[in-house]
Design a protein around this motif. Sequence first.
Motif, mmCIF file in Angstrom:
data_model
loop_
_atom_site.group_PDB
_atom_site.id
_atom_site.type_symbol
_atom_site.label_atom_id
_atom_site.label_comp_id
_atom_site.label_asym_id
_atom_site.label_seq_id
_atom_site.Cartn_x
_atom_site.Cartn_y
_atom_site.Cartn_z
ATOM 1 N N SER B 62 48.537 71.877 23.562
ATOM 2 C CA SER B 62 48.763 71.394 24.922
ATOM 3 C C SER B 62 48.608 69.871 25.000
ATOM 4 N N ASP B 63 47.440 69.391 24.663
ATOM 5 C CA ASP B 63 47.173 67.953 24.762
ATOM 6 C C ASP B 63 46.541 67.425 23.487
ATOM 7 N N LEU B 64 46.562 66.113 23.378
ATOM 8 C CA LEU B 64 45.787 65.426 22.352
ATOM 9 C C LEU B 64 44.751 64.574 23.064
ATOM 10 N N VAL B 74 44.466 60.220 26.223
ATOM 11 C CA VAL B 74 44.902 61.609 26.422
ATOM 12 C C VAL B 74 46.429 61.627 26.414
ATOM 13 N N ALA B 75 47.005 62.503 25.620
ATOM 14 C CA ALA B 75 48.470 62.531 25.495
ATOM 15 C C ALA B 75 49.012 63.934 25.722
ATOM 16 N N ARG B 76 50.140 64.018 26.398
ATOM 17 C CA ARG B 76 50.798 65.305 26.668
ATOM 18 C C ARG B 76 52.298 65.120 26.418
ATOM 19 N N GLU B 77 52.873 65.977 25.619
ATOM 20 C CA GLU B 77 54.316 65.909 25.373
ATOM 21 C C GLU B 77 55.051 66.533 26.556
ATOM 22 N N GLU B 79 58.535 66.611 26.832
ATOM 23 C CA GLU B 79 59.624 67.327 26.175
ATOM 24 C C GLU B 79 59.702 66.751 24.772
ATOM 25 N N LYS B 80 60.536 67.322 23.926
ATOM 26 C CA LYS B 80 60.597 66.841 22.548
ATOM 27 C C LYS B 80 60.976 65.353 22.524
ATOM 28 N N GLY B 81 60.135 64.554 21.909
ATOM 29 C CA GLY B 81 60.401 63.128 21.805
ATOM 30 C C GLY B 81 60.030 62.318 23.032
ATOM 31 N N MET B 82 59.402 62.941 24.010
ATOM 32 C CA MET B 82 59.001 62.243 25.241
ATOM 33 C C MET B 82 57.545 62.584 25.539
ATOM 34 N N LEU B 83 56.714 61.558 25.611
ATOM 35 C CA LEU B 83 55.278 61.792 25.731
ATOM 36 C C LEU B 83 54.669 60.939 26.835
ATOM 37 N N LEU B 84 53.747 61.528 27.539
ATOM 38 C CA LEU B 84 52.980 60.809 28.561
ATOM 39 C C LEU B 84 51.576 60.621 28.013
ATOM 40 N N PHE B 85 51.061 59.399 28.094
ATOM 41 C CA PHE B 85 49.667 59.227 27.689
ATOM 42 C C PHE B 85 48.922 58.343 28.677
ATOM 43 N N ALA B 86 47.634 58.610 28.765
ATOM 44 C CA ALA B 86 46.759 57.847 29.647
ATOM 45 C C ALA B 86 45.591 57.313 28.841
ATOM 46 N N ILE B 87 45.142 56.129 29.196
ATOM 47 C CA ILE B 87 43.932 55.574 28.596
ATOM 48 C C ILE B 87 42.860 55.572 29.678
ATOM 49 N N CYS B 88 41.715 56.123 29.336
ATOM 50 C CA CYS B 88 40.684 56.364 30.352
ATOM 51 C C CYS B 88 39.343 55.795 29.919
ATOM 52 N N ASP B 89 38.518 55.551 30.916
ATOM 53 C CA ASP B 89 37.130 55.219 30.682
ATOM 54 C C ASP B 89 36.443 56.464 30.096
ATOM 55 N N PRO B 90 35.454 56.303 29.188
ATOM 56 C CA PRO B 90 34.814 57.494 28.604
ATOM 57 C C PRO B 90 34.194 58.433 29.627
ATOM 58 N N THR B 91 33.924 57.951 30.821
ATOM 59 C CA THR B 91 33.286 58.804 31.836
ATOM 60 C C THR B 91 34.304 59.535 32.710
ATOM 61 N N PHE B 92 35.576 59.483 32.360
ATOM 62 C CA PHE B 92 36.605 60.087 33.212
ATOM 63 C C PHE B 92 36.422 61.605 33.320
ATOM 64 N N ASN B 93 36.994 62.161 34.358
ATOM 65 C CA ASN B 93 36.904 63.614 34.580
ATOM 66 C C ASN B 93 38.066 64.295 33.850
ATOM 67 N N ASN B 95 38.681 67.433 33.145
ATOM 68 C CA ASN B 95 39.251 68.628 33.781
ATOM 69 C C ASN B 95 40.248 68.251 34.871
ATOM 70 N N LEU B 96 39.895 67.222 35.639
ATOM 71 C CA LEU B 96 40.785 66.783 36.715
ATOM 72 C C LEU B 96 42.079 66.199 36.145
ATOM 73 N N LEU B 97 41.943 65.412 35.082
ATOM 74 C CA LEU B 97 43.143 64.834 34.475
ATOM 75 C C LEU B 97 44.018 65.930 33.876
ATOM 76 N N THR B 98 43.406 66.896 33.210
ATOM 77 C CA THR B 98 44.182 67.993 32.605
ATOM 78 C C THR B 98 44.927 68.776 33.673
ATOM 79 N N MET B 99 44.241 69.039 34.783
ATOM 80 C CA MET B 99 44.891 69.780 35.874
ATOM 81 C C MET B 99 46.063 68.971 36.432
#
Lengths: 119, 218
Positions: B62-64, B74-77, B79-93, B95-99
């Motif tokens: 699901s995620d990396l 945090v990275a989520r594909e 579609e094939k060859g298309m990826l969304l990633f976020a850079i977060c503070d270590p204290t980020f939530n 579960n909320l980001l995954t949802m």
Amino acid sequence: MATAVDFVERVNQIDGVAGCLLVNSDGTLLGKTLDNPEVYSTLLQVTSGLSGEIMSNVGFSYCRYISFNRFNMQNFYVFPIDKFLLGVVQQADCSVSAMLERVYQLIGKVSTSEAGNIS
Amino acid sequence: MIHLIDELKVIPGVIGASIVSFREGLKVANFPSIFKPERLSVVGKHLLKLYSAGRMSFDDLSDLTLNFDESVVVARELEKGMLLFAICDPTFNQNLLTMSLNLLHEEYKLGNFSDVTIPADVTPGVKSVEPSIPIEQKISASLQDLLLAMKEALSKILGPMAGFIFDEAVEEWLELGPPDFVRIEALIELINQEIAETDKVDSYRQLISPVLKDFQKG
């Protein structure tokens, strides 16, 4: 001095760990409690290289671990330990944060002066 | 598409997010200006490779999540060859980001974010994306067969990452000139740069020499 095999067995005893393996940076398998280590050993090497590239590109200093999150919740974690790579498969129903903390504590207690030996 | 990542940025602890295409590079980003688009593009492509490697081992990936001392990536594909990633503070939530990622991914799959919008004030230096012709349409069938054989040969040298490395090299090769056999050595040189190790470069040459000769014979 504990061997890599001892270290792997201690990691495996942590609550929430379904299995683990330890490889050298060249991919040599040093210890495992998983039935199919070949599935993971290549992934460990690839992960180590790419996470290092990402780290240097963004300017981060140290990678604690990489997590491959799965829908079945049996996530796979990669812990770089000096010139070794520890792979851990998580049990589906466990306290992830507690499990990670205990693995990380154990990693913090070992030194890696010789290949294959973890004291 | 910018709406997709702007919704993530409002989550406490999320520094910024980005969508990267393996072929087109950085599509959108809403990071602070300290994060250079060129670097983000490289990071995104490495994450795509990492995701692909993970997918080979885990069908239900699901995620990396990459946990560094300073931040979490945090990275989520999408579609094939298309990826969304976020850079977060270590204290980020997480579960909320995954949802949020799950919800936005569903909307993406429904086509609600198929437009490409890159506000210049948010991501300075990011090129707009032009409609591209699929590689398969640019290359003759015979040359495609040759490239496939070269790709298979590379997998014997580099293992599971060979596919990505080869596709990336072909992409760069196409940007430098027309897809013609007279330029095949330029492609091989690009691949050799990725292989890096002399003995493996030599092995790769030995593997592809017969298919190159066959192609020349017609």
